[in-house]
Scaffold this active site. Structure first.
Site, PDB file in Angstrom:
ATOM      1  N   GLU A  60       0.810  -1.228   0.000  1.00 40.28           N
ATOM      2  CA  GLU A  60       0.000   0.000   0.000  1.00 40.28           C
ATOM      3  C   GLU A  60       0.838   1.270   0.000  1.00 40.28           C
ATOM      4  O   GLU A  60       0.484   2.248  -0.666  1.00 40.28           O
ATOM      5  CB  GLU A  60      -0.980   0.001   1.167  1.00 40.28           C
ATOM      6  CG  GLU A  60      -2.196  -0.903   0.950  1.00 40.28           C
ATOM      7  CD  GLU A  60      -1.931  -2.376   1.204  1.00 40.28           C
ATOM      8  OE1 GLU A  60      -0.865  -2.697   1.767  1.00 40.28           O
ATOM      9  OE2 GLU A  60      -2.776  -3.215   0.846  1.00 40.28           O
ATOM     10  N   HIS A 129     -11.120  -5.498   9.219  1.00 39.96           N
ATOM     11  CA  HIS A 129     -11.601  -5.212   7.863  1.00 39.96           C
ATOM     12  C   HIS A 129     -12.944  -4.472   7.835  1.00 39.96           C
ATOM     13  O   HIS A 129     -13.605  -4.444   6.812  1.00 39.96           O
ATOM     14  CB  HIS A 129     -11.761  -6.520   7.070  1.00 39.96           C
ATOM     15  CG  HIS A 129     -10.484  -7.041   6.500  1.00 39.96           C
ATOM     16  ND1 HIS A 129      -9.381  -7.319   7.275  1.00 39.96           N
ATOM     17  CD2 HIS A 129     -10.119  -7.332   5.224  1.00 39.96           C
ATOM     18  CE1 HIS A 129      -8.411  -7.772   6.499  1.00 39.96           C
ATOM     19  NE2 HIS A 129      -8.830  -7.779   5.257  1.00 39.96           N
TER      20      HIS A 129
END
Lengths: 325, 319
Positions: A60, A129
């Site tokens: 990321e 998540h």
């Protein structure tokens, strides 16, 4: 006007902007061959090719850093973070780099950058998540944070974001992708940084955005049957924050409930409530209420998860409280 | 290489040395705030390296950036003014020592978070590859930056996409006060490039001519499509990590040993031995460099502070 899903609206915005401007390109995990983990970029790879729909490694910081660098050269990258929870792995590049470079170098660096990230709970994905950390990102001057709650806004705001010369975090809610709504076709934009009234009413002002707009609209329907008419202001952009429609509505209703999916502590509701107290104290007829997620990491178990997330009944209850307060 | 080019490089190295010495004084006088990381001892690395680039090649570095800025063509005046936080500084007084830049000269900063500019370098090169321009991005960083994840994400991406980046590790043998051997599983940084299938080369970073030659070869190979490469420039900083460094991690004898291999002294000797310049000519260049730096200090001291309204400028392009 066509009635399409939020997913289709976002996809349309991306497609149209890529067709009109060759400097727009997408990069991220599984955006290409896979077609996007939420199928937003399905069909893009075959149409636009691997250079403009660039699959990346799972990295990321590398993704956002590369997007920043490409933006500095004048391109308009749209970087996709598979979920906003992974933005924490790119936190330095979002808040220390993207949000700072223009200011820190005296205006000479310009970053026409969009970071798309999917957030929100309610899908039994467990604590790591399922977060709604929007307020964290809205804390940083230099970054703009957009979080639409309708398909039309999603399309119009994403097109504006792609054309903007500022770094913008565009937060989509995973459980809104199937939501349908009327969306204007073609070149349709909505300015970044403008709140709007999504439902007119006279009794209580609800301030909300993203997924909680849907919840708030359902609560409004229920309350309407009891003769209570709420006005709903949708923030749409968290930074820069447009308080004008909020204050205008509040000065009319004198009562407010703020509904957000994230945690209450240090959250969007805290900011909005403080701003109302600071800027419209003389109009306050009742303590402002906040509806938010319970202060727990979201559990996997469906029942427990639903207990933690704000529900229609929570909003209804809060509205009744401010009316009685 | 033309004689004039040798002399230009020599003068640039002396300008950097004098600029850093004056900066240290101004820091001690309280005229420069924040952190100050001096480039003294490492001048040959960026001087040789950047002298080999074409104007369209991009340069990006870490926070030890004063020398790199000078090599990229920023004036000593705008560098010194930035150190003093003045409106005439290259970043309008908003960046300071660690955040020098001039994008019109393809110098993309001065970045203060260790390793974070490496993925940005990947992106600069990606931008050039996307538009089909045959530019090379030169990304400089210290040995300490090779232990952070950004380094690995950036090198990996540059290789899978075959991007035109020259990664340049300035191995000055300490990440702040921690020796390479204590911080890195491999003490030869080039081994890390090998992990990504990337050609790499160790160069004597105290020898500006060696740096120039290696940089020319690597930059041109990258420009012709060879993909990213890594250069490890072996160097040494003569001063502490920053001005507040107690230097408990190395012995004075070690510092003195390296100071005897001063890159400016080495180059001076090379120029004389090869009949490129006489001692008098080099002394003349020393005087010119000194005058440029003195002028820069005067300019910076006389420059105005940023206006209060500038506090709120450049947060966004579009309000």
């Amino acid at each position: 006007m066509a009635r399409i899903t939020m997913r289709e609206a976002i996809s349309q915005a991306l497609w149209e902007e890529m067709e009109r401007d060759p400097s727009v390109f997408i990069l991220g995990e599984e955006v290409g061959v896979w077609g996007g983990t939420y199928a937003v970029t399905k069909g893009f790879y075959d149409h636009f090719g691997p250079e403009r729909v660039r699959d990346t490694p799972i990295a990321e910081s590398g993704i956002i850093g590369a997007a920043i660098g490409a933006a500095l050269t004048g391109l308009r990258p749209v970087a996709e973070l598979m979920t906003i929870n992974f933005a924490f792995s790119a936190m330095d590049h979002i808040v220390n780099q993207a949000a700072k470079l223009h200011y820190m170098f005296g205006g000479q660096m310009v970053l026409p950058l969009v970071i798309r990230a999917v957030g929100g709970g309610g899908r039994q994905l467990g604590a790591t998540h399922s977060q709604t950390p929007d307020a964290i990102f809205a804390h940083f001057p230099g970054l703009k944070v957009v979080a639409p709650g309708t398909p039309a806004d999603a399309k119009g705001l994403l097109k504006s974001a792609i054309r903007s010369n500022d770094p913008i975090l565009f937060i989509e809610h995973a459980t809104l992708y199937q939501m349908r709504g009327e969306v204007p076709e073609g070149d349709y934009t909505i300015p970044i940084g403008k709140s709007t009234v999504q439902r007119a009413g006279k009794d209580v002002t609800i301030v909300t955005y993203s997924k909680m707009l849907e919840i708030s609209l359902k609560a409004a329907e229920q309350l309407s049957k009891e003769g209570i008419e709420v006005e709903i202001v949708d923030l749409r952009t968290l930074r820069p924050l447009d308080m004008d429609p909020v204050l205008e509505s509040f000065k009319k209703t004198n009562r407010a409930v703020i509904v957000e999916e994230g945690w209450k502590s240090y959250g969007v509701g805290a900011e909005i409530a403080a701003r109302i107290y600071e800027e419209a104290f003389d109009y306050v007829d009742a303590p402002i209420r906040r509806v938010a997620q319970k202060e727990v990491p979201l559990p996997y178990n469906r029942t427990l998860e639903q207990m933690a997330l704000p529900k229609v009944e929570d909003v209804v209850q809060a509205v009744r409280e401010v009316l009685n307060g | 290489m033309e004689k004039d080019e040798y002399l230009r490089m020599y003068k640039e190295m002396v300008i950097i040395r004098r600029l850093e010495e004056r900066s240290a004084e101004l820091y001690q006088q309280g005229k420069i705030g924040g952190f100050l990381h001096l480039y003294i001892g490492q001048e040959a690395v960026s001087t040789g390296l950047i002298s080999a680039r074409k104007p369209q090649d991009r340069v990006i570095t870490a926070y030890r950036d004063h020398g790199v800025a000078i090599n990229c063509g920023l004036s000593a005046r705008e560098v010194m003014a930035e150190l003093l936080g003045k409106a005439t500084g290259c970043s309008k007084g908003k960046g300071g020592s660690m955040h020098l830049a001039d994008v019109t000269k393809n110098f993309w900063g001065g970045h203060a978070i260790v390793g974070a500019h490496l993925p940005i370098a990947t992106g600069l090169a990606l931008g050039d590859a996307y538009t089909g321009q045959k530019n090379v991005t030169i990304c400089m960083f210290g040995d300490g930056a090779t232990n952070i994840g950004y380094f690995h994400e950036a090198l990996n991406m540059s290789k899978i996409w075959n991007l035109p980046v020259l990664w340049v590790c300035e191995n000055n043998q300490y990440g702040m006060g921690t020796a390479v051997e204590r911080a890195s599983a491999v003490s030869e940084i080039i081994q890390k490039a090998q992990a990504y299938g990337m050609p790499s080369r160790r160069v004597d970073g105290m020898d500006v001519v060696a740096m120039r030659q290696a940089a020319e070869e690597m930059i041109e190979a990258i420009r012709e499509g060879a993909g990213p490469m890594l250069m490890e420039a072996m160097t040494y900083r003569f001063r502490g990590h920053s001005m507040g460094d107690p230097e408990r991690y190395r012995k004075p004898e070690e510092v003195h040993r390296y100071q005897e291999n001063d890159p400016i002294g080495i180059f001076r000797q090379y120029l004389q031995e090869n009949g490129i310049a006489t001692e008098e000519a080099l002394n003349q260049l020393d005087d010119e460099a000194e005058a440029i730096v003195e002028d820069a200090v005067q300019f910076a001291e006389a420059s105005p502070e940023p206006q209060p309204h500038e506090l709120f400028e450049h947060i966004y392009v579009e309000a």
